[in-house]
Design an enzyme around this catalytic site. Structure first.
Site, mmCIF file in Angstrom:
data_model
loop_
_atom_site.group_PDB
_atom_site.id
_atom_site.type_symbol
_atom_site.label_atom_id
_atom_site.label_comp_id
_atom_site.label_asym_id
_atom_site.label_seq_id
_atom_site.Cartn_x
_atom_site.Cartn_y
_atom_site.Cartn_z
ATOM 1 N N ASP A 118 0.829 -1.222 0.000
ATOM 2 C CA ASP A 118 0.000 0.000 0.000
ATOM 3 C C ASP A 118 0.855 1.261 0.000
ATOM 4 O OD1 ASP A 118 -2.301 -1.650 0.480
ATOM 5 O OD2 ASP A 118 -1.571 -1.835 2.515
ATOM 6 N N SER B 83 2.328 6.779 0.716
ATOM 7 C CA SER B 83 1.559 5.878 1.556
ATOM 8 C C SER B 83 0.127 5.998 1.076
ATOM 9 C CB SER B 83 1.686 6.315 3.017
ATOM 10 O OG SER B 83 0.783 5.584 3.788
ATOM 11 N N ARG B 84 -0.376 4.915 0.471
ATOM 12 C CA ARG B 84 -1.672 5.031 -0.185
ATOM 13 C C ARG B 84 -2.849 5.051 0.787
ATOM 14 N NH1 ARG B 84 1.191 3.119 -4.715
ATOM 15 N NH2 ARG B 84 1.580 0.992 -4.127
ATOM 16 N N VAL B 85 -2.707 4.403 1.929
ATOM 17 C CA VAL B 85 -3.863 4.366 2.825
ATOM 18 C C VAL B 85 -3.601 5.009 4.184
ATOM 19 C CG1 VAL B 85 -4.911 2.328 1.794
ATOM 20 C CG2 VAL B 85 -3.236 2.039 3.603
#
Ligand code: ATP
Ligand code: MG
Length: 736
Positions: A575, A600-602
């Site tokens: 992620d 940081s995608r989430v």
């Protein structure tokens, strides 16, 4: 003449060096002496605290040749121990463990012999002979043809039956077995052929093998299960040995035979840690098999005429043609609280020399990942204590964040700092070391112990010196241990250091198993391997306890090439990634996080509101700085605006620097970034910024405890709080 000058010059030089370096040399010698003394102290201490390795059986109970062998081995081990005492605690403990294990093996060897002696005399002899008839009946009642047998029958039309007994059998019994098995096979349209053998090594009872399935009612089999069932610490003293003997004597007094069922196979070929076998008709993928010498392996390849397995331990003792048996379970590892603070190998055996591990439960190393409905969104932060990460690439619990970079760029350092920062935060940490040197692992362990982080940490070590098989299963074992805690509602942080070496180990295994190679010679299923590993990290829903596994896989790149096969694979599975750059590292920007390439995608949803607010403009400012810094490298003519942006950027970059083992609390990070980005550190020279930082927190804690309390809540700062912070920072600057 010349030579005289040279000598005089040399003497003068030596004198000067001695004059200036005297203190240093004395210091070096002194510290070395102190270290040696300390090591001796430690060794003495361990000698005093270690349990004495007493003979495990009273002398008269040992037959003479065994006694001599045991004595010789013990003396050798004791001599080695005496030598190792000089080295320090860890090695001492390790050799002690080896001695104890050895003694245990010898004990069982001796025990087998004495049991054979006892059972060859009355009243056991007639008891065992009387058992034969009832055992035959019991076995005949149990026989069932397995699907493996049916498949064999289809191809060969005949299934072999072997009846082996300790003593010569009554012909009526043999006839009974022959008739029953012939009838059974005739009912499925097959034929049979019965072989009758004898083996006095069974001590008592008989064994029937039909196809690959064995129905075993022998005493030797009973002893095998007795040995496996002994849960106590390795038999290291006379008392323990006597206890075990008494336990068995009690069992032997009213000996009741039990028929054990298992399947057997045969080793066809063994090389490079891979073993090819036949037989084992109903084996499953991932199942554990045990060889005659006691080593174990895991099945990784099933073909119509042969089965391939990888061996966890030393394969030198396995011979082709020897027997191999199914253990009857999928590869699993011990799990539980007892693992905390321990260093274990890839199959869960302790390797830290701190004694036996008592774990009640085991979990399979391969387990399905939680489904969509079982998961909750990632919304709780996992602070690493590293400014550059918590501010710019925040990590949430249940997230998979990749740490990627060339060798020696501080990848491990980030992971270890993240572990240290979990102290007191009710998070279990698991560090899986794949293909690393033993010294680096012991350094990490010592460091974690020093800061008190080992209490909540498990180290799973698959060393570079170990086989590819252990390196391959280590991350799966670590994840199984993590899952135990996650399903118990706890938070876990797991680090895979590193998955590039894991991929290489799997490639080695696949090539040895003759699987076709794909891109960069990796097998085609390498992506699936890593994705099924990382998919097991999750944040569970409230109904399932709300536990989580946060994974920090590490990947090593070659010359910064993140477009290679394994890096692209793992980037797409995770992620987000923290990209470390050698150039930054060598410039002294440590941790060397490339802010542009790290994402940081989430994690953003999990970042505390305060931090989010403080770090909101950071990314843009740093991007502007990088662009301008690259651009202005070419010329010196800079206008005032550009200079200001550059200055602010340089200051921010400096503020993001952080030493090892110095994790910073969230509120401190937020405060520092706020101070720097709002320009309160503009008057400080960039190289002196660390001083500004060092004094800032104690000042706030002393002078503005109320503000600090508000910051600690992590809630969004309102206008009043921001004004308060500004006023306090002005006060701080005036003070200094
Ligand atoms: P490898 O590729 O060998 O696994 P790595 O990328 O894991 O290396 P580390 O072993 O973590 O790198 O660090 C390499 C060196 O850099 C170590 O000597 C470490 O002490 C130093 N180092 C790492 N981070 C920092 C830091 N923040 N400040 C100062 N030194 C650091
Ligand atoms: Mg490393």
């Amino acid at each position: 003449m010349e030579i005289q000058y040279v000598i005089i010059n040399f003497l003068i030089l030596a004198g000067i060096i001695l004059l200036f370096c005297r203190k240093m040399i004395v210091k070096i010698f002194r510290s070395r002496r102190e270290r040696l003394l300390q090591q001796l102290d430690e060794a003495e201490q361990i000698e005093r605290s270690a349990p004495p390795v007493a003979p495990v059986l009273a002398e008269e109970e040992l037959p003479a040749p065994d006694r001599r062998k045991v004595e010789a081995e013990r003396t050798e081990a004791e001599e080695k121990l005496a030598q190792l005492k000089l080295f320090g605690q860890r090695e001492c403990r390790e050799i002690h463990r080896v001695m104890i294990e050895k003694t245990k093996k010898q004990f069982f060897h001796v025990m087998q012999k004495s049991v054979a002696e006892v059972f060859s005399k009355e009243p056991y002899l007639s008891k065992m002979r009387a058992l034969e008839a009832s055992q035959v009946e019991e076995i005949l009642g149990m026989i069932k043809l397995t699907s493996g047998d049916m498949a064999y029958l289809k191809r060969h039309d005949v299934l072999y039956v072997t009846l082996t007994s300790t003593y010569p059998l009554d012909p009526a019994l043999v006839k009974r077995v022959d008739e029953a098995t012939t009838a059974l096979l005739a009912s499925v349209g097959g034929k049979t052929s019965l072989w009758v053998l004898q083996d006095p090594g069974f001590i008592g009872g008989l064994r029937l093998r039909i196809g690959d399935t064995v129905y075993d009612g022998t005493v030797i089999e009973e002893l095998y299960h007795f040995e496996k069932g002994i849960k106590r610490d390795p038999i290291s003293s006379d008392d323990a040995a006597k206890e075990v003997l008494a336990e068995f004597a009690e069992k032997a007094k009213n000996y009741k035979s039990k028929i054990h069922t298992y399947q057997l196979g045969r080793v066809i070929q063994i090389s490079d840690g891979i073993c090819w076998m036949d037989g084992l008709a109903d084996i499953m993928y991932g199942e554990v098999v045990e060889f005659e010498c006691g080593e174990r392996g895991m099945v990784l390849d099933i073909q119509p005429d042969r089965i391939g397995c990888v061996i966890f331990g030393e394969y030198e003792n396995i011979e082709s043609g020897s027997k191999v048996r199914r253990v009857g379970r999928i590869a699993s590892v011990p799990v539980g609280e007892a693992l905390l603070g321990r260093v274990v190998d890839a199959v869960g055996n302790p390797v830290d020399g701190d004694g036996h591990l008592f774990c009640e439960e085991r979990r399979p190393i391969e387990f399905h990942a939680p489904g969509i409905l079982d998961r909750a969104p990632v919304n709780r932060p996992l602070h690493t204590g590293i400014k550059a990460i918590d501010a710019l690439v925040p990590i949430g619990r249940g997230q998979r964040e990749l740490i990627i970079g060339d060798r020696q760029t501080g990848k491990t350092a980030i992971a270890i700092d993240a572990i240290i920062n979990q102290k007191g935060k009710d998070t279990i940490c698991i560090y899986v070391a794949i293909g690393q040197k033993e010294t680096s692992i012991s350094e990490i362990r010592e460091r974690l112990e020093k800061v008190g982080a080992m209490e909540y940490t498990i180290i799973v070590a698959a060393n570079a010196s170990g086989s590819a098989a252990t390196q391959y299963i280590a991350p799966f074992s670590g994840t199984a241990m993590a899952e135990y805690f996650m399903y118990a509602g706890k938070d876990v942080l797991i680090i895979y250091d590193d998955l590039s070496k894991h991929a290489v180990a799997y490639r080695e295994l696949s090539l040895l198993l003759h699987r076709p190679s794909g891109r960069e010679a990796y097998p085609g299923d390498i992506f699936y391997l890593h994705s099924r590993l990382l998919e097991r990290s999750a944040h569970l829903s409230e109904e399932l306890g709300g536990g989580s596994i946060t994974a920090l896989p590490i990947i090593e790149t070659l010359a910064g090439d993140i477009s290679a096969y394994i890096p692209t694979n793992v980037i797409s599975i995770t992620d987000g990634q923290i990209f470390l750059e050698s150039e930054l590292f060598h410039e002294g920007q440590r941790p060397a996080i490339n802010v542009g390439l790290s994402v940081s995608r989430v994690g953003g949803a999990a970042q505390s509101k305060l931090m989010k607010q403080m770090a909101s403009s950071l990314r843009t400012k740093l991007a502007q700085y990088r662009e301008l810094a690259d651009f202005t490298q070419l010329g010196t003519d800079i206008d005032e605006d550009t200079r200001q942006v550059l200055d602010a950027g340089a200051r921010l970059m400096e503020a993001l620097k952080q030493g090892r083992y110095q994790p910073l609390e969230d509120w401190k990070q937020a405060l520092l970034l706020f101070a720097v980005s709002e320009g309160f550190a503009d008057h400080v020279e960039v190289s002196k910024l660390y001083r500004f930082e060092r004094a800032l927190f104690p000042f706030f804690e002393e002078q503005y405890p109320a503000l600090v309390e508000r910051l600690k809540t992590g809630a969004k700062a309102d206008a009043a709080l921001l004004e308060g912070l500004r006023a306090a920072l002005r006060g701080y600057n005036e003070r200094s």
